[in-house]
Design a protein around this motif. Structure first.
Motif, PDB file in Angstrom:
ATOM      1  N   UNK A 160       0.847  -1.201   0.000  1.00 41.55           N
ATOM      2  CA  UNK A 160       0.000   0.000   0.000  1.00 41.55           C
ATOM      3  C   UNK A 160       0.882   1.252   0.000  1.00 41.55           C
ATOM      4  N   UNK A 161       0.249   2.398  -0.269  1.00 39.79           N
ATOM      5  CA  UNK A 161       0.975   3.673  -0.324  1.00 39.79           C
ATOM      6  C   UNK A 161       0.293   4.659   0.626  1.00 39.79           C
ATOM      7  N   UNK A 162       1.086   5.329   1.496  1.00 39.88           N
ATOM      8  CA  UNK A 162       0.483   6.382   2.319  1.00 39.88           C
ATOM      9  C   UNK A 162       0.151   7.605   1.447  1.00 39.88           C
ATOM     10  N   UNK A 163      -0.989   8.233   1.726  1.00 41.75           N
ATOM     11  CA  UNK A 163      -1.387   9.420   0.963  1.00 41.75           C
ATOM     12  C   UNK A 163      -2.097  10.406   1.879  1.00 41.75           C
ATOM     13  N   UNK A 164      -2.058  11.677   1.463  1.00 39.97           N
ATOM     14  CA  UNK A 164      -2.787  12.719   2.200  1.00 39.97           C
ATOM     15  C   UNK A 164      -3.719  13.417   1.225  1.00 39.97           C
ATOM     16  N   UNK A 165      -4.968  13.613   1.644  1.00 43.50           N
ATOM     17  CA  UNK A 165      -5.958  14.301   0.805  1.00 43.50           C
ATOM     18  C   UNK A 165      -6.180  15.698   1.377  1.00 43.50           C
ATOM     19  N   UNK A 166      -5.894  16.701   0.552  1.00 41.48           N
ATOM     20  CA  UNK A 166      -6.110  18.090   0.958  1.00 41.48           C
ATOM     21  C   UNK A 166      -7.424  18.568   0.356  1.00 41.48           C
ATOM     22  N   UNK A 167      -8.289  19.168   1.206  1.00 41.75           N
ATOM     23  CA  UNK A 167      -9.633  19.517   0.731  1.00 41.75           C
ATOM     24  C   UNK A 167      -9.907  20.992   0.708  1.00 41.75           C
ATOM     25  N   UNK A 168     -11.146  21.327   0.386  1.00 42.61           N
ATOM     26  CA  UNK A 168     -11.600  22.714   0.354  1.00 42.61           C
ATOM     27  C   UNK A 168     -11.835  23.187   1.788  1.00 42.61           C
ATOM     28  N   UNK A 169     -10.796  23.738   2.400  1.00 42.25           N
ATOM     29  CA  UNK A 169     -10.952  24.264   3.759  1.00 42.25           C
ATOM     30  C   UNK A 169     -11.197  23.218   4.823  1.00 42.25           C
ATOM     31  N   UNK A 170     -10.984  21.946   4.465  1.00 44.72           N
ATOM     32  CA  UNK A 170     -11.172  20.882   5.465  1.00 44.72           C
ATOM     33  C   UNK A 170      -9.800  20.378   5.915  1.00 44.72           C
ATOM     34  N   UNK A 171      -9.789  19.686   7.058  1.00 45.60           N
ATOM     35  CA  UNK A 171      -8.527  19.133   7.553  1.00 45.60           C
ATOM     36  C   UNK A 171      -8.030  18.056   6.593  1.00 45.60           C
TER      37      UNK A 171
ATOM     38  N   UNK B 154      -5.714  11.469   6.095  1.00 41.32           N
ATOM     39  CA  UNK B 154      -4.616  10.524   5.872  1.00 41.32           C
ATOM     40  C   UNK B 154      -5.205   9.167   5.523  1.00 41.32           C
ATOM     41  N   UNK B 155      -4.767   8.621   4.379  1.00 44.50           N
ATOM     42  CA  UNK B 155      -5.298   7.329   3.932  1.00 44.50           C
ATOM     43  C   UNK B 155      -4.170   6.460   3.391  1.00 44.50           C
ATOM     44  N   UNK B 156      -4.503   5.195   3.145  1.00 45.22           N
ATOM     45  CA  UNK B 156      -3.584   4.326   2.406  1.00 45.22           C
ATOM     46  C   UNK B 156      -4.291   3.883   1.130  1.00 45.22           C
ATOM     47  N   UNK B 157      -3.510   3.696   0.062  1.00 49.47           N
ATOM     48  CA  UNK B 157      -4.039   3.311  -1.245  1.00 49.47           C
ATOM     49  C   UNK B 157      -3.354   2.034  -1.719  1.00 49.47           C
ATOM     50  N   UNK B 158      -4.034   1.214  -2.527  1.00 52.14           N
ATOM     51  CA  UNK B 158      -3.388  -0.001  -3.064  1.00 52.14           C
ATOM     52  C   UNK B 158      -2.296   0.383  -4.068  1.00 52.14           C
ATOM     53  N   UNK B 159      -1.064  -0.041  -3.791  1.00 44.50           N
ATOM     54  CA  UNK B 159       0.100   0.419  -4.558  1.00 44.50           C
ATOM     55  C   UNK B 159       0.041   0.018  -6.031  1.00 44.50           C
ATOM     56  N   UNK B 160      -0.275  -1.229  -6.322  1.00 46.12           N
ATOM     57  CA  UNK B 160      -0.222  -1.707  -7.700  1.00 46.12           C
ATOM     58  C   UNK B 160      -1.242  -0.984  -8.568  1.00 46.12           C
ATOM     59  N   UNK B 161      -2.467  -0.912  -8.093  1.00 46.26           N
ATOM     60  CA  UNK B 161      -3.533  -0.261  -8.870  1.00 46.26           C
ATOM     61  C   UNK B 161      -3.206   1.216  -9.110  1.00 46.26           C
ATOM     62  N   UNK B 162      -2.793   1.907  -8.062  1.00 49.44           N
ATOM     63  CA  UNK B 162      -2.501   3.336  -8.185  1.00 49.44           C
ATOM     64  C   UNK B 162      -1.278   3.561  -9.075  1.00 49.44           C
ATOM     65  N   UNK B 163      -0.299   2.668  -8.985  1.00 48.70           N
ATOM     66  CA  UNK B 163       0.893   2.768  -9.843  1.00 48.70           C
ATOM     67  C   UNK B 163       0.519   2.745 -11.320  1.00 48.70           C
ATOM     68  N   UNK B 164      -0.447   1.891 -11.681  1.00 45.94           N
ATOM     69  CA  UNK B 164      -0.911   1.811 -13.076  1.00 45.94           C
ATOM     70  C   UNK B 164      -1.635   3.096 -13.488  1.00 45.94           C
ATOM     71  N   UNK B 165      -2.470   3.620 -12.588  1.00 42.37           N
ATOM     72  CA  UNK B 165      -3.228   4.845 -12.897  1.00 42.37           C
ATOM     73  C   UNK B 165      -2.272   6.022 -13.097  1.00 42.37           C
TER      74      UNK B 165
END
Length: 205
Positions: A28-39, A42-53
């Protein structure tokens, strides 16, 4: 929206380098989602699938976070410089219909006039586009262009719904004859060397 871009993201509770290593060790890959004025989330994503995208520029993902759907744009990818493993991803929340600013790769087609080279001077153009309709590239056709031909950013045919943010006078394609170009460069370098030699003498005076 491409079905392949639907990704299940898991909320992440553990942080720091050690935690990130453990996350990557299980594919898996650690990721951070930055939003519209929101905190930031922190999430994890499947590495292989995201690597292809991520092979495509400006990838848009539809995340499933604990059953809630969230559209995000890939903002930054940090890779290990040696192993080229994705270490961390920054994502930004987008809404359908929202306009975003993205660097879109320039793709060259066609052959310039015999004996000339079409140099790609600007490899990307900054465009304002709809978040859900980000073009993969902008295409520039150099078929039959002769020496001295130039294509500026404002001359490039943009995909529908795109607005150019790059300065319109930025050089994108420059067509020239290679041998002549090298001779000019040699002359320019020679002139620069002469100028450099004169400087100490002037200083001595």
């Amino acid at each position: 929206m491409d079905e392949d871009n639907k990704v299940v993201a898991e909320p992440r509770e553990s942080f720091g380098k050690g935690a990130a290593r453990k996350i990557r060790a299980v594919g898996k890959i650690p990721a951070v989602i930055y939003g519209h004025g929101t905190d930031p989330q922190h999430v994890t994503l499947p590495a292989h699938q995201v690597g292809l995208i991520l092979r495509k520029a400006n990838a848009l993902l539809e995340l499933d976070i604990s059953g809630k759907s969230q559209l995000v744009l890939v903002k930054d990818v940090q890779k290990d410089p040696v192993r080229q493993i994705i270490e961390h991803i920054d994502l930004i929340v987008v809404r359908k219909g929202e306009k975003v600013h993205v660097e879109v790769p320039v793709h060259v087609t066609g052959e310039s006039f015999s004996g000339t080279i079409a140099d790609l001077d600007a490899k990307t153009l900054l465009l304002e586009v709809e978040a859900t309709h980000i073009p993969e590239n902008v295409v520039v056709d150099v078929e039959g262009l002769e020496e001295g031909s130039q294509i500026l950013a404002k001359d490039v045919q943009l995909p529908g719904g795109s607005t150019l943010l790059t300065d319109g006078d930025v050089l994108v394609i420059n067509v020239h004859v290679p041998a002549a170009g090298k001779a000019d460069e040699a002359e320019a370098e020679g002139g620069a060397a002469e100028a450099a030699e004169e400087t100490p003498a002037e200083a001595a005076e």
